[in-house]
Design a protein around this motif. Structure first.
Motif, PDB file in Angstrom:
ATOM      1  N   MET A   1       1.531   2.400  -3.457  1.00  0.00           N
ATOM      2  CA  MET A   1       0.554   2.786  -4.201  1.00  0.00           C
ATOM      3  C   MET A   1       0.149   4.336  -3.717  1.00  0.00           C
ATOM      4  O   MET A   1      -0.089   5.047  -4.709  1.00  0.00           O
ATOM      5  CB  MET A   1      -0.690   1.980  -4.010  1.00  0.00           C
TER       6      MET A   1
ATOM      7  N   SER B   1       0.756  -1.339  -0.003  1.00  0.00           N
ATOM      8  CA  SER B   1       0.048  -0.218  -0.210  1.00  0.00           C
ATOM      9  C   SER B   1       0.789   1.283   0.006  1.00  0.00           C
ATOM     10  O   SER B   1       0.498   2.286  -0.575  1.00  0.00           O
ATOM     11  CB  SER B   1      -0.868  -0.021   1.128  1.00  0.00           C
TER      12      SER B   1
ATOM     13  N   GLY C   1      -6.430   1.060  -5.169  1.00  0.00           N
ATOM     14  CA  GLY C   1      -5.692   0.091  -4.585  1.00  0.00           C
ATOM     15  C   GLY C   1      -5.066   0.541  -3.364  1.00  0.00           C
ATOM     16  O   GLY C   1      -5.267  -0.382  -2.385  1.00  0.00           O
TER      17      GLY C   1
END
Length: 301
Positions: A20, A17, A235
């Motif tokens: 992203m 994460s 995402g």
């Protein structure tokens, strides 16, 4: 027994994460040709449209829960999509990506502090040591291995916008975990994205009337919206929400320390800026720091 347990999946997403989210920081510096509120609205409206076909049956099934939770959804939308969206894009117009990463790197400390203050979460010596190592690693990267470089960072007006967004990110993380919801993480993300879009709409209209609106004929505008909706939108927020639910806000937020390292890697791939020795030093400090900070306390300790 599932092939990959939910907790193992959460640990994998914990490392993915921040990469992203790093795309959002780079886009804040690149997409200055799109007004900031319009950029955020396009991003989160895109997220809602992408998720709706998949979560619509669950939204209908939980419509009564939506009726009960709408104040929380609006608050989370205002914090996560407006403040942590448009305000970052406003700050990115006058603030280098270095400063954005540096200020956001401090947000996990706020999350851990709020978790301790509001919800009595355990704050062990291991977690404190891990946070200290993470901070040292991030500082090593930003200082390029020299302490005097760190102290010479010049803060701009945009840094205030980023600091406010970073603070609200901490609040968003804690509320996401501790406000009860009948919705699963993906369905809740879609509902928050819709709420955030509603919050952003009047600001986007006012922005267009007072200054300028987005250029719908420019393909770059649409590209930015699509990239932001897919990568740091669905995402990153989807992974972050799942990790918050499975691992808790204090554990999940510490992974944000990896953000500056991912920004460096992306800059190398996209801009040809090769990593330097201090990036390796930062990695050597951050990775064990993450292990210590996210390690659950021993039972009975």
């Amino acid at each position: 027994m599932p092939f990959v347990s939910r907790r193992r999946l959460a640990w994998g997403l914990l490392l993915l994460s921040p990469a992203m989210f790093a795309v959002n920081m780079l886009m804040a510096r690149y997409a200055t040709f799109v007004p900031p509120n319009a950029l955020a609205l396009g991003r989160w409206l895109g997220v809602a449209l992408l998720l709706l076909p998949f979560v619509w049956p669950r939204l209908v099934r939980h419509r009564h829960a939506l009726g009960r939770e709408w104040p929380d959804l609006l608050l989370l939308g205002a914090l996560g999509m407006w403040v942590c969206g448009a305000w970052v894009y406003i700050g990115g117009r006058t603030t280098p990506a270095l400063n954005i990463g540096l200020i956001y790197a401090a947000s996990p400390i706020l999350v851990v502090a709020l978790g301790r203050l509001l919800h009595r979460e355990r704050l062990t010596a291991g977690r404190l040591a891990g946070i200290a190592l993470c901070l040292a690693g991030v500082a090593a990267v930003f200082a390029k291995g020299r302490i005097d470089n760190l102290f010479s960072v010049q803060f701009t007006e945009g840094d205030l916008w980023i600091a406010a967004a970073s603070t609200c990110w901490g609040l968003y993380s804690v509320l996401l975990k501790h406000r009860p919801s009948a919705l699963d993480p993906l369905t809740r993300l879609c509902a928050i994205a819709v709420a955030g879009s509603l919050v952003l709409l009047p600001f986007t209209v006012g922005e267009a009337m007072l200054w300028s609106g987005p250029d719908f004929s420019d393909w770059r505008t649409w590209t930015c919206w699509i990239v932001l909706a897919i990568i740091p939108g669905v995402g990153a927020y989807g992974a972050f929400s799942f990790c918050i639910r499975e691992l808790g806000p204090s554990v999940t937020s510490v992974s944000m320390y990896l953000g500056p390292l991912y920004v460096g890697i992306l800059a190398w791939v996209t801009l040809g800026e090769a990593p330097q020795w201090y990036h390796l030093v930062g990695t050597a400090l951050v990775l064990p720091g993450l292990f210590l900070a996210t390690r659950p306390p021993a039972k009975g300790a």
